[in-house]
Design a protein around this motif. Structure first.
Motif, mmCIF file in Angstrom:
data_model
loop_
_atom_site.group_PDB
_atom_site.id
_atom_site.type_symbol
_atom_site.label_atom_id
_atom_site.label_comp_id
_atom_site.label_asym_id
_atom_site.label_seq_id
_atom_site.Cartn_x
_atom_site.Cartn_y
_atom_site.Cartn_z
ATOM 1 N N LEU A 131 5.053 -6.626 3.193
ATOM 2 C CA LEU A 131 4.003 -5.728 3.670
ATOM 3 C C LEU A 131 3.232 -5.128 2.503
ATOM 4 O O LEU A 131 1.987 -5.115 2.507
ATOM 5 N N MET A 132 3.935 -4.642 1.497
ATOM 6 C CA MET A 132 3.274 -4.015 0.350
ATOM 7 C C MET A 132 2.376 -5.011 -0.386
ATOM 8 O O MET A 132 1.265 -4.673 -0.805
ATOM 9 N N GLN A 133 2.853 -6.235 -0.532
ATOM 10 C CA GLN A 133 2.039 -7.260 -1.187
ATOM 11 C C GLN A 133 0.772 -7.558 -0.385
ATOM 12 O O GLN A 133 -0.335 -7.623 -0.932
ATOM 13 N N ALA A 134 0.925 -7.713 0.932
ATOM 14 C CA ALA A 134 -0.223 -8.021 1.786
ATOM 15 C C ALA A 134 -1.244 -6.885 1.783
ATOM 16 O O ALA A 134 -2.460 -7.132 1.707
ATOM 17 N N LEU A 135 -0.780 -5.667 1.840
ATOM 18 C CA LEU A 135 -1.682 -4.517 1.820
ATOM 19 C C LEU A 135 -2.424 -4.429 0.485
ATOM 20 O O LEU A 135 -3.621 -4.120 0.445
ATOM 21 N N THR A 136 -1.707 -4.712 -0.591
ATOM 22 C CA THR A 136 -2.326 -4.685 -1.913
ATOM 23 C C THR A 136 -3.406 -5.755 -2.024
ATOM 24 O O THR A 136 -4.522 -5.494 -2.503
ATOM 25 N N GLU A 137 -3.093 -6.956 -1.576
ATOM 26 C CA GLU A 137 -4.042 -8.057 -1.663
ATOM 27 C C GLU A 137 -5.272 -7.825 -0.799
ATOM 28 O O GLU A 137 -6.390 -8.195 -1.172
ATOM 29 N N LYS A 138 -5.084 -7.186 0.365
ATOM 30 C CA LYS A 138 -6.200 -6.915 1.266
ATOM 31 C C LYS A 138 -6.920 -5.620 0.912
ATOM 32 O O LYS A 138 -7.904 -5.253 1.562
#
Length: 248
Positions: A131-138
């Motif tokens: 989740l943290m990776q996806a939020l960062t990328e988006k």
């Protein structure tokens, strides 16, 4: 002030800032010990739209630290309980429930919806990192909760960027994984405790296997005071950011 429920919020933040809160949307992922108190504070602040994400049910062992856990709610879905509680606090709040487990398959669907802020209160390492990776990328603004278990010193709880955390095993694992995945740790905000813990062996144990056949969990002792302060610290920052309130 038309709505007396929130007159003290509006009195402090100001009319325009309060309107920003009413027009804001927040997704809370995880409605347990930390996420439940995030939910409580945001509902009572007048936030206009809440998306509540959790697949779990209340267990008796949750009662020591989770605001949604009562003798009368054991066995009920946390997401449904949370939605009812929000509506009882603020009937005008738009509430959406996502009764789902967060993983690589469900993340794309979950993050399709536009929100102003996400709160990550997941306690499982792999889903949390994903989740943290996806939020960062988006580039979706979010605040994460690090580990509150085994902590007792409330004065050591801090809002800080992930690269600044210390004495938190969960944060250490997450830093390593996200750095390897190319995430900028300087831009990831979280609440964590810098306390150095020294606990008896009894504070770490294996729970009995749930009667519903679910997985047996490795459990760490925790206090309701610390987990709630984690949640309220996150909620406070969300309120200040979304309202645009500036301290004098």
């Amino acid at each position: 002030m038309e709505n007396s429920r929130f007159m003290r919020i509006e009195a402090l933040l100001g009319e325009e800032n309060f309107k920003r809160l009413q027009n804001s949307s927040v997704m809370i992922v995880g409605l347990g010990a930390v996420g439940g108190y995030v939910l409580e504070a945001l509902a009572r602040s007048g936030i206009g739209h809440l998306i509540l994400v959790d697949f779990d049910k209340v267990e008796e062992s949750n009662i020591n630290r989770q605001i949604l856990a009562l003798g009368s709610t054991i066995g009920q879905k946390k997401s449904e309980l949370a939605a009812k509680r929000v509506k009882d606090i603020n009937p005008d709040c738009k509430v959406e429930v996502r009764d789902m487990f967060v993983n690589a398959e469900t993340l794309p669907e979950l993050l399709e919806q536009k929100v102003d802020m996400v709160v990550d209160a997941i306690d499982s390492l792999n889903p949390k990192c994903g989740l943290m990776q996806a939020l960062t990328e988006k580039q979706i603004p979010f605040i994460s909760s690090m580990g509150a278990a085994l902590k007792t010193d409330t004065t050591s709880i801090k809002l800080q960027t992930l690269d600044k955390t210390k004495n938190c095993p969960l944060a250490k694992f997450i830093r390593k994984r996200l750095k390897h995945r190319g995430c900028d740790l300087h831009k990831i905000w979280c609440v964590s405790s810098d306390e150095v813990v020294s606990v008896p062996e009894s504070a770490l144990f294996m729970e009995d296997k749930p009667s519903d056949g679910g997985r047996q969990r490795h459990t760490m002792g925790s206090l309701p005071t610390v987990t709630s302060i984690f949640g309220l610290t996150i909620a406070n920052e969300v309120i200040l950011r979304l309202s645009g309130y500036k301290k004098a």
